[in-house]
Scaffold this motif. Structure first.
Motif, PDB file in Angstrom:
ATOM      1  N   HIS A 146       1.748   6.544   3.069  1.00 25.23           N
ATOM      2  CA  HIS A 146       0.832   7.459   2.681  1.00 25.23           C
ATOM      3  C   HIS A 146       0.503   8.630   3.646  1.00 25.23           C
ATOM      4  O   HIS A 146       0.579   8.373   4.978  1.00 25.23           O
ATOM      5  CB  HIS A 146      -0.673   6.842   2.134  1.00 25.23           C
ATOM      6  N   ASP A 162      -1.441   5.010  11.161  1.00 25.35           N
ATOM      7  CA  ASP A 162      -1.813   4.601   9.825  1.00 25.35           C
ATOM      8  C   ASP A 162      -2.073   5.997   9.018  1.00 25.35           C
ATOM      9  O   ASP A 162      -3.212   6.585   9.035  1.00 25.35           O
ATOM     10  CB  ASP A 162      -3.187   3.838   9.688  1.00 25.35           C
ATOM     11  N   GLU A 218      -4.597   7.203  -0.611  1.00 21.70           N
ATOM     12  CA  GLU A 218      -4.698   5.869  -0.131  1.00 21.70           C
ATOM     13  C   GLU A 218      -6.012   5.736   0.487  1.00 21.70           C
ATOM     14  O   GLU A 218      -6.733   4.585   0.214  1.00 21.70           O
ATOM     15  CB  GLU A 218      -3.538   5.333   0.531  1.00 21.70           C
ATOM     16  N   GLU A 219      -6.323   6.432   1.612  1.00 16.51           N
ATOM     17  CA  GLU A 219      -7.805   6.226   2.204  1.00 16.51           C
ATOM     18  C   GLU A 219      -8.752   6.038   1.577  1.00 16.51           C
ATOM     19  O   GLU A 219      -9.602   5.822   2.072  1.00 16.51           O
ATOM     20  CB  GLU A 219      -7.634   6.784   3.739  1.00 16.51           C
ATOM     21  N   ASP A 225       3.200   0.350   5.904  1.00 20.28           N
ATOM     22  CA  ASP A 225       1.712   0.585   5.788  1.00 20.28           C
ATOM     23  C   ASP A 225       1.234  -0.551   6.673  1.00 20.28           C
ATOM     24  O   ASP A 225      -0.100  -0.741   6.036  1.00 20.28           O
ATOM     25  CB  ASP A 225       1.311   1.193   4.426  1.00 20.28           C
ATOM     26  N   ILE A 257     -10.481  -5.036  -2.610  1.00 22.09           N
ATOM     27  CA  ILE A 257     -11.640  -4.618  -2.275  1.00 22.09           C
ATOM     28  C   ILE A 257     -12.521  -4.012  -3.450  1.00 22.09           C
ATOM     29  O   ILE A 257     -12.077  -3.533  -4.622  1.00 22.09           O
ATOM     30  CB  ILE A 257     -11.493  -3.488  -1.096  1.00 22.09           C
ATOM     31  N   ARG A 278     -14.416  -7.828   0.377  1.00 25.31           N
ATOM     32  CA  ARG A 278     -12.963  -7.950   0.374  1.00 25.31           C
ATOM     33  C   ARG A 278     -12.563  -9.249  -0.493  1.00 25.31           C
ATOM     34  O   ARG A 278     -13.140 -10.091  -0.199  1.00 25.31           O
ATOM     35  CB  ARG A 278     -12.435  -8.119   1.767  1.00 25.31           C
ATOM     36  N   CYS A 296      -2.876 -10.238   5.543  1.00 27.11           N
ATOM     37  CA  CYS A 296      -3.549  -9.039   5.832  1.00 27.11           C
ATOM     38  C   CYS A 296      -4.977  -8.931   5.120  1.00 27.11           C
ATOM     39  O   CYS A 296      -5.196  -9.193   4.183  1.00 27.11           O
ATOM     40  CB  CYS A 296      -2.752  -7.816   5.427  1.00 27.11           C
ATOM     41  N   SER A 322      -6.340  -3.864   2.666  1.00 29.34           N
ATOM     42  CA  SER A 322      -6.021  -3.597   1.043  1.00 29.34           C
ATOM     43  C   SER A 322      -5.133  -2.373   1.111  1.00 29.34           C
ATOM     44  O   SER A 322      -5.264  -1.509   1.861  1.00 29.34           O
ATOM     45  CB  SER A 322      -7.323  -3.384   0.320  1.00 29.34           C
ATOM     46  N   GLU A 342       2.031  -0.868  12.475  1.00 32.49           N
ATOM     47  CA  GLU A 342       0.591  -0.985  13.450  1.00 32.49           C
ATOM     48  C   GLU A 342       0.677  -2.329  14.041  1.00 32.49           C
ATOM     49  O   GLU A 342       1.041  -3.280  13.618  1.00 32.49           O
ATOM     50  CB  GLU A 342      -0.587  -1.088  12.321  1.00 32.49           C
ATOM     51  N   HIS A 386      -8.286   3.355  11.599  1.00 33.16           N
ATOM     52  CA  HIS A 386      -9.716   3.762  11.201  1.00 33.16           C
ATOM     53  C   HIS A 386     -10.726   4.160  12.183  1.00 33.16           C
ATOM     54  O   HIS A 386     -11.940   4.577  12.012  1.00 33.16           O
ATOM     55  CB  HIS A 386     -10.293   2.764  10.377  1.00 33.16           C
TER      56      HIS A 386
HETATM   57  N1  BES Z   1      -2.877   0.576   6.114  1.00 35.19           N
HETATM   58  C1  BES Z   1      -3.956   0.126   5.660  1.00 35.19           C
HETATM   59  C2  BES Z   1      -4.073  -1.255   5.192  1.00 35.19           C
HETATM   60  C3  BES Z   1      -3.948  -2.361   6.431  1.00 35.19           C
HETATM   61  C4  BES Z   1      -5.074  -2.697   6.992  1.00 35.19           C
HETATM   62  C5  BES Z   1      -2.825  -2.801   6.834  1.00 35.19           C
HETATM   63  C6  BES Z   1      -4.944  -3.684   8.077  1.00 35.19           C
HETATM   64  C7  BES Z   1      -2.887  -3.603   7.848  1.00 35.19           C
HETATM   65  C8  BES Z   1      -3.778  -4.303   8.484  1.00 35.19           C
HETATM   66  C9  BES Z   1      -4.565   0.884   4.724  1.00 35.19           C
HETATM   67  O1  BES Z   1      -4.442   2.427   5.210  1.00 35.19           O
HETATM   68  C10 BES Z   1      -6.097   1.016   4.386  1.00 35.19           C
HETATM   69  O2  BES Z   1      -6.738   1.205   5.446  1.00 35.19           O
HETATM   70  N2  BES Z   1      -6.456   0.430   3.272  1.00 35.19           N
HETATM   71  C11 BES Z   1      -7.880   0.618   3.018  1.00 35.19           C
HETATM   72  C12 BES Z   1      -7.717   0.539   1.539  1.00 35.19           C
HETATM   73  C13 BES Z   1      -9.148   1.103   0.710  1.00 35.19           C
HETATM   74  C14 BES Z   1      -9.479   2.192   1.052  1.00 35.19           C
HETATM   75  C15 BES Z   1      -8.941   0.812  -0.750  1.00 35.19           C
HETATM   76  C16 BES Z   1      -8.613  -0.643   3.380  1.00 35.19           C
HETATM   77  O3  BES Z   1      -8.072  -1.671   3.507  1.00 35.19           O
HETATM   78  O4  BES Z   1      -9.818  -0.341   3.845  1.00 35.19           O
END
Ligand code: BES
Ligand code: MN
Ligand code: MN
Length: 478
Positions: free
Chosen positions: A104, A137, A171-172, A198, A216, A346, A414, A417, A439, A446
């Motif tokens: 993404h 990310d 995605e974020e 990702d 989530i 979650r 993981c 999400s 990562e 974040h």
């Molecule tokens: N790349 C992450 C997902 C991730 C989180 C991978 C931890 C490896 C370790 C993805 O960009 C992400 O942050 N996803 C969000 C999804 C949400 C906005 C629906 C998340 O997990 O908060």
């Protein structure tokens, strides 16, 4: 210019061809890092309230990159009211498997710029890492695919597999248009396997395949008690405090041990199998390392009474992401009229997201303290995902990672999400999804001071180059 007759056939998959693609990559490594920096300079924050044009700009910059490496049919895929996806394909290997590659191009907000040691959107190389929002990310994920594809195209004039690459722009922000997107483009996106870049590695330098994601459910809750804030001395006593009411409501959501106190919420949680429990125990980690990586302060408890990674990967969790009632800046002697919070749960296999949302909403609205008004609004949801790693594609991935990193890969879960994964793997009839990311535990995704480990960026790309060839070796059906 590549020879057009050569371009129409698939690259050979012997070791010599792989070595040539790897050598081509080594020559151009630096260029890919520079291309990554260019993407990081675009503040493509997909959240409400940020400049949408920047997300479009990063979508366009991604398309430009996809075009420059020689992909066909490159375009922005648009949905009403959504941030654009970037798409490209190379489908000139008849009889070979087709991969759907995913990353993404949108990012999270930078957070508190004061807490950044460098500027979030001015990438800086330091201590073997690239610092900047989205560096890991997930703009690195884009460049891993791009570098692997171009290394094959330049060295062999063709790829060993067919590829369709899709780089999401929302995605974020929760991938709100994913369902519509899938319905609109389902024909075009058919593939034999999905490769997502990702996710994370369990430790720096330790290649990891992710086989479970949490889902989530996010809601906003607002408590109202007054028509406007009032003087806390003049009216305090008989008049209920909305901030206090919200605090009481939130505190009811958890038990003293930190578990979620919503009735029925754990009913469908799928227990770990013996072999899953063993595999978590075998990972190079302990409570001390976990505490350190999570940045927990001394004396603060670890919750759950299970292995912390079992808690994070295979148990639901709840978080109050933000609370607002007046503000620190405007704090004064008042009783606030309203208070607001954003709450996320979650979810894990086999929880039902609709059921979770209903139970959470009911818990928030049940018996409001002092008769305050409680409104709950759903903000978003994404499904959990879970796969066995028996398909031949996983063997191919393990081999590619072992050789790309020079160390034995591990299989992990993981706690985060990725809404894309569950609906797309279903749409593709359960096609294997390989979640292999760059990562590491020190990435700070974040948070402020996000960074990418440059050594792992290179190893991940070498593994991706190998993966295409290995997937052909395990057969067209993957
Ligand atoms: N790349 C992450 C997902 C991730 C989180 C991978 C931890 C490896 C370790 C993805 O960009 C992400 O942050 N996803 C969000 C999804 C949400 C906005 C629906 C998340 O997990 O908060
Ligand atoms: Mn991501
Ligand atoms: Mn993210």
């Amino acid at each position: 210019m590549a020879n057009p007759t050569q371009q129409d056939k698939a690259a050979p998959v012997d070791d010599g061809a792989i070595q040539k693609a790897l050598a081509e990559y080594e020559k151009n490594q630096r260029t890919y890092l520079e291309e990554l920096k260019k993407l990081v300079r675009i503040p493509s924050v997909s959240f409400e309230g940020f400049d949408k044009q920047q997300v479009r700009k990063s979508g366009e910059a991604t398309c430009d990159l996809l075009r420059r490496i020689g992909l066909d049919n490159v375009q922005l895929l648009e949905m009403p009211g959504a941030h654009p996806y970037a798409y490209g394909e190379w489908l000139k290997a008849p009889g070979r498997p087709t991969l759907l590659l995913y990353a993404h191009h949108d990012v999270q907000p930078a957070g508190d710029e004061e807490k950044w040691a460098t500027k979030p959107f001015e990438p800086v190389e330091k201590d073997g890492r690239l610092w900047g929002r989205g560096a890991a990310d997930d703009k690195a994920g884009i460049l891993v695919h791009v570098a692997a594809i171009q290394s094959w195209l330049k060295s062999a004039g063709s790829l060993p597999v067919n590829v369709k690459i899709i780089i999401e722009g929302e995605e974020e922000a929760g991938s709100g248009s994913l369902g519509d997107f899938l319905r609109k483009h389902r024909k075009m996106l058919q593939a034999d396997a999905i490769v997502l870049t990702d996710t994370g590695n369990f430790e720096t330098g330790l290649p990891s395949i992710t086989t479970a994601l949490r889902g989530i459910v996010v809601v906003n809750v607002e408590v109202k008690a007054l028509k406007q804030p009032v003087h806390s001395g003049m009216w305090g006593g008989p008049v209920p405090d909305a901030a206090m009411a919200l605090s009481k409501i939130l505190s009811r959501l958890v038990n003293d041990d930190g578990s979620i106190a919503i009735p029925g919420i754990y009913d469908k949680v799928k227990p770990l199998s013996d072999s899953e429990r063993k595999s978590i125990k075998a990972l190079p980690s302990d409570e001390k390392l976990f505490r350190k990586q999570a940045g927990m302060l001394e004396g603060v408890d670890l919750l759950g009474g299970r292995h912390p990674w079992e808690m994070n990967w295979r148990q639901p969790s709840i978080a109050v992401n933000a609370i607002q009632a007046s503000s620190r800046k405007d704090a004064r002697n008042i009783i606030v009229d309203s208070a607001w919070a954003r709450i996320g749960i979650r979810t894990v296999p086999d929880m039902d997201p609709k059921d979770v949302e209903r139970r959470l909403t009911e818990a928030l609205q049940k018996d409001p303290p002092w008769g305050v008004k409680v409104e709950v609004h759903k903000e978003g949801a994404g499904s959990w995902w879970y796969t066995s790693s028996d398909a031949p594609a996983f063997k191919a991935a393990i081999k590619a990672l072992r050789e790309g990193y020079g160390t034995e890969p591990v299989t992990i879960g993981c706690g985060g999400s990725i809404p894309f994964v569950d609906p797309f793997s279903k749409e593709l009839g359960g096609a294997p999804a390989l979640l292999i990311g760059v990562e590491d535990p020190y990435t700070n995704a974040h948070s402020e001071n996000e960074s990418l480990h440059l050594g792992d960026f290179v190893k991940a790309t070498k593994s991706a180059i190998r993966l295409y060839a290995e997937l052909v070796r395990v057969g067209g059906s993957t």
